[in-house]
Design a protein around this motif. Structure first.
Motif, PDB file in Angstrom:
ATOM      1  N   GLY A 168      29.065  49.181   1.830  1.00 32.46           N
ATOM      2  CA  GLY A 168      30.215  50.089   1.959  1.00 32.46           C
ATOM      3  C   GLY A 168      29.648  51.354   2.312  1.00 32.46           C
ATOM      4  N   LEU A 169      28.401  51.326   3.007  1.00 33.56           N
ATOM      5  CA  LEU A 169      27.816  52.724   3.785  1.00 33.56           C
ATOM      6  C   LEU A 169      28.668  53.037   5.087  1.00 33.56           C
ATOM      7  N   ARG A 170      28.830  54.224   5.518  1.00 31.34           N
ATOM      8  CA  ARG A 170      29.413  54.864   6.482  1.00 31.34           C
ATOM      9  C   ARG A 170      28.610  55.072   7.948  1.00 31.34           C
ATOM     10  N   GLY A 171      27.298  55.086   7.644  1.00 32.37           N
ATOM     11  CA  GLY A 171      26.379  55.531   8.693  1.00 32.37           C
ATOM     12  C   GLY A 171      25.051  54.891   8.611  1.00 32.37           C
ATOM     13  N   ILE A 172      24.335  54.604   9.852  1.00 31.20           N
ATOM     14  CA  ILE A 172      22.996  53.802   9.901  1.00 31.20           C
ATOM     15  C   ILE A 172      22.335  54.764  11.094  1.00 31.20           C
ATOM     16  N   TRP A 173      21.086  55.220  10.401  1.00 26.71           N
ATOM     17  CA  TRP A 173      20.145  55.881  11.438  1.00 26.71           C
ATOM     18  C   TRP A 173      18.873  54.680  11.368  1.00 26.71           C
ATOM     19  N   ASN A 174      19.015  54.357  12.694  1.00 31.21           N
ATOM     20  CA  ASN A 174      18.133  52.811  13.002  1.00 31.21           C
ATOM     21  C   ASN A 174      16.774  53.578  13.687  1.00 31.21           C
ATOM     22  N   PHE A 175      15.599  53.235  12.827  1.00 22.33           N
ATOM     23  CA  PHE A 175      14.467  53.504  13.704  1.00 22.33           C
ATOM     24  C   PHE A 175      13.754  52.156  14.239  1.00 22.33           C
ATOM     25  N   ALA A 176      14.401  51.048  13.761  1.00 21.10           N
ATOM     26  CA  ALA A 176      13.771  49.718  14.166  1.00 21.10           C
ATOM     27  C   ALA A 176      14.121  49.424  15.801  1.00 21.10           C
ATOM     28  N   ASP A 179      18.722  46.209  18.352  1.00 19.28           N
ATOM     29  CA  ASP A 179      20.261  46.287  18.567  1.00 19.28           C
ATOM     30  C   ASP A 179      21.087  45.803  17.402  1.00 19.28           C
ATOM     31  N   LEU A 180      21.525  46.463  16.399  1.00 21.48           N
ATOM     32  CA  LEU A 180      22.270  46.134  15.187  1.00 21.48           C
ATOM     33  C   LEU A 180      23.821  45.518  15.576  1.00 21.48           C
ATOM     34  N   LYS A 181      24.215  44.549  14.802  1.00 25.62           N
ATOM     35  CA  LYS A 181      25.602  44.193  14.847  1.00 25.62           C
ATOM     36  C   LYS A 181      26.157  44.598  13.597  1.00 25.62           C
ATOM     37  N   VAL A 182      27.199  45.591  13.521  1.00 25.64           N
ATOM     38  CA  VAL A 182      27.777  46.034  12.407  1.00 25.64           C
ATOM     39  C   VAL A 182      29.171  46.220  12.528  1.00 25.64           C
ATOM     40  N   PRO A 183      29.960  46.105  11.549  1.00 18.65           N
ATOM     41  CA  PRO A 183      31.631  46.327  11.625  1.00 18.65           C
ATOM     42  C   PRO A 183      31.838  47.711  12.302  1.00 18.65           C
ATOM     43  N   GLU A 184      33.027  47.775  13.038  1.00 16.11           N
ATOM     44  CA  GLU A 184      33.349  48.953  13.650  1.00 16.11           C
ATOM     45  C   GLU A 184      33.324  50.309  12.849  1.00 16.11           C
ATOM     46  N   ASN A 185      33.670  50.157  11.685  1.00 18.04           N
ATOM     47  CA  ASN A 185      33.798  51.488  10.817  1.00 18.04           C
ATOM     48  C   ASN A 185      32.436  52.014  10.559  1.00 18.04           C
ATOM     49  N   ILE A 186      31.399  51.495  11.003  1.00 24.81           N
ATOM     50  CA  ILE A 186      30.134  51.979  10.515  1.00 24.81           C
ATOM     51  C   ILE A 186      29.394  52.606  11.812  1.00 24.81           C
ATOM     52  N   VAL A 187      29.184  53.952  11.510  1.00 23.32           N
ATOM     53  CA  VAL A 187      28.424  54.451  12.611  1.00 23.32           C
ATOM     54  C   VAL A 187      26.953  54.351  12.718  1.00 23.32           C
ATOM     55  N   VAL A 188      26.406  53.793  13.943  1.00 24.81           N
ATOM     56  CA  VAL A 188      24.991  53.940  13.939  1.00 24.81           C
ATOM     57  C   VAL A 188      24.289  54.740  15.254  1.00 24.81           C
ATOM     58  N   GLU A 189      23.192  55.273  14.830  1.00 26.69           N
ATOM     59  CA  GLU A 189      22.742  56.153  15.709  1.00 26.69           C
ATOM     60  C   GLU A 189      20.999  55.636  15.836  1.00 26.69           C
ATOM     61  N   ASN A 190      20.745  55.084  16.935  1.00 27.49           N
ATOM     62  CA  ASN A 190      19.537  54.592  17.254  1.00 27.49           C
ATOM     63  C   ASN A 190      18.505  55.492  17.577  1.00 27.49           C
ATOM     64  N   VAL A 191      17.189  55.666  17.128  1.00 31.39           N
ATOM     65  CA  VAL A 191      16.332  56.257  17.457  1.00 31.39           C
ATOM     66  C   VAL A 191      15.059  55.402  17.627  1.00 31.39           C
ATOM     67  N   HIS A 192      15.156  55.130  19.251  1.00 34.93           N
ATOM     68  CA  HIS A 192      14.096  54.107  19.707  1.00 34.93           C
ATOM     69  C   HIS A 192      12.883  54.773  20.030  1.00 34.93           C
ATOM     70  N   LEU A 193      11.958  54.879  19.295  1.00 34.97           N
ATOM     71  CA  LEU A 193      10.730  55.674  19.699  1.00 34.97           C
ATOM     72  C   LEU A 193      10.035  55.200  20.654  1.00 34.97           C
ATOM     73  N   ASN A 194       9.885  53.764  20.969  1.00 35.54           N
ATOM     74  CA  ASN A 194       9.409  53.106  22.180  1.00 35.54           C
ATOM     75  C   ASN A 194       9.796  53.681  23.273  1.00 35.54           C
ATOM     76  N   GLU A 195      11.073  53.583  23.424  1.00 32.77           N
ATOM     77  CA  GLU A 195      12.121  53.702  24.677  1.00 32.77           C
ATOM     78  C   GLU A 195      11.625  55.333  25.247  1.00 32.77           C
ATOM     79  N   SER A 196      11.556  56.247  24.095  1.00 37.30           N
ATOM     80  CA  SER A 196      11.317  57.650  24.387  1.00 37.30           C
ATOM     81  C   SER A 196       9.919  57.909  24.999  1.00 37.30           C
ATOM     82  N   LEU A 197       8.987  57.001  24.466  1.00 38.92           N
ATOM     83  CA  LEU A 197       7.577  56.979  24.780  1.00 38.92           C
ATOM     84  C   LEU A 197       7.679  56.501  26.294  1.00 38.92           C
ATOM     85  N   PHE A 198       8.120  55.343  26.683  1.00 39.80           N
ATOM     86  CA  PHE A 198       8.421  54.890  27.886  1.00 39.80           C
ATOM     87  C   PHE A 198       8.894  55.858  29.092  1.00 39.80           C
TER      88      PHE A 198
END
Length: 213
Positions: A168-176, A179-198
């Protein structure tokens, strides 16, 4: 009103908020959009447009009241309340995130870390206990946790996201880097460290004249 504001505007708000906080610390009471432009690198008209999305904050000939604008932006960003959070993955990255002091300032309270490694279960990082990941779903439900942070390896990230969704969480902060598949009511903010480094690598290569290895 908030739903119609573009994501590019929303992504600029934390920068305004940070600069306003620095101005407050220096005891500066008011600032013009021109001065704010010099600080942030955005044009004065861009700043006025951005802030007008949320109501009229500035006064003609006066500029912006720094403490009032800081407070209002904090409310818009949801920083006027405390969010309970947990971290899945208590390795180096998870521990570094748990150690990050900026969380409390932003109203995020990390209640627990979770991991499956028996060697670290029971240890504490800044008084935050590392618990067995099998206990995570119940812990989230019992402690009104709203945000789940993922600092696990890529292959475990979706399983963690599934558990978060069930809890029943409302938000995910993802450092992995997944690309996560989650229900639409959950907000996901991705922090892709590798992509930033690239991206850093791309600009370094360009600035060095495109020399390849």
């Amino acid at each position: 009103m908030g739903n119609k504001v573009s994501i590019t505007v929303i992504r600029r708000l934390p920068k305004y908020y940070r600069y306003l906080g620095e101005l407050l610390n220096k005891g500066i009471a008011r600032i013009s959009s021109q001065e704010l432009s010099t600080l942030t690198g955005f044009t004065a008209s861009q700043i006025r447009q951005d802030l007008n999305n949320f109501g009229g904050f500035g006064q003609q000939g006066y500029g912006y009241n720094v403490s009032e604008l800081y407070r209002e932006l904090g409310k818009i960003l949801g920083l006027d309340k405390v969010y309970n959070a947990v971290i899945a993955g208590a390795g180096n990255l998870g521990q570094a995130v748990a150690n990050y002091r900026g969380f409390e300032d932003a109203g995020f309270k990390v209640l627990s870390l979770f991991d499956k490694n028996p060697k670290i279960i029971g240890l504490k990082i800044r008084d935050i206990e590392i618990r067995d990941v099998d206990l995570m779903e119940n812990f989230i439900k019992e402690n009104n946790v709203e945000i789940g942070i993922i600092t696990t390896p890529k292959e475990n990230a979706q399983d963690i996201a599934n558990t978060y969704a069930k809890s029943g969480l409302r938000g995910i902060w993802n450092f992995a880097p997944a690309d996560l598949k989650v229900p639409e009511n959950i907000v996901v903010e991705n922090v892709h460290l590798n992509e930033s480094l690239f991206i850093l690598s791309y600009f370094l290569k360009r600035n060095l004249g495109g020399n390849s290895h």
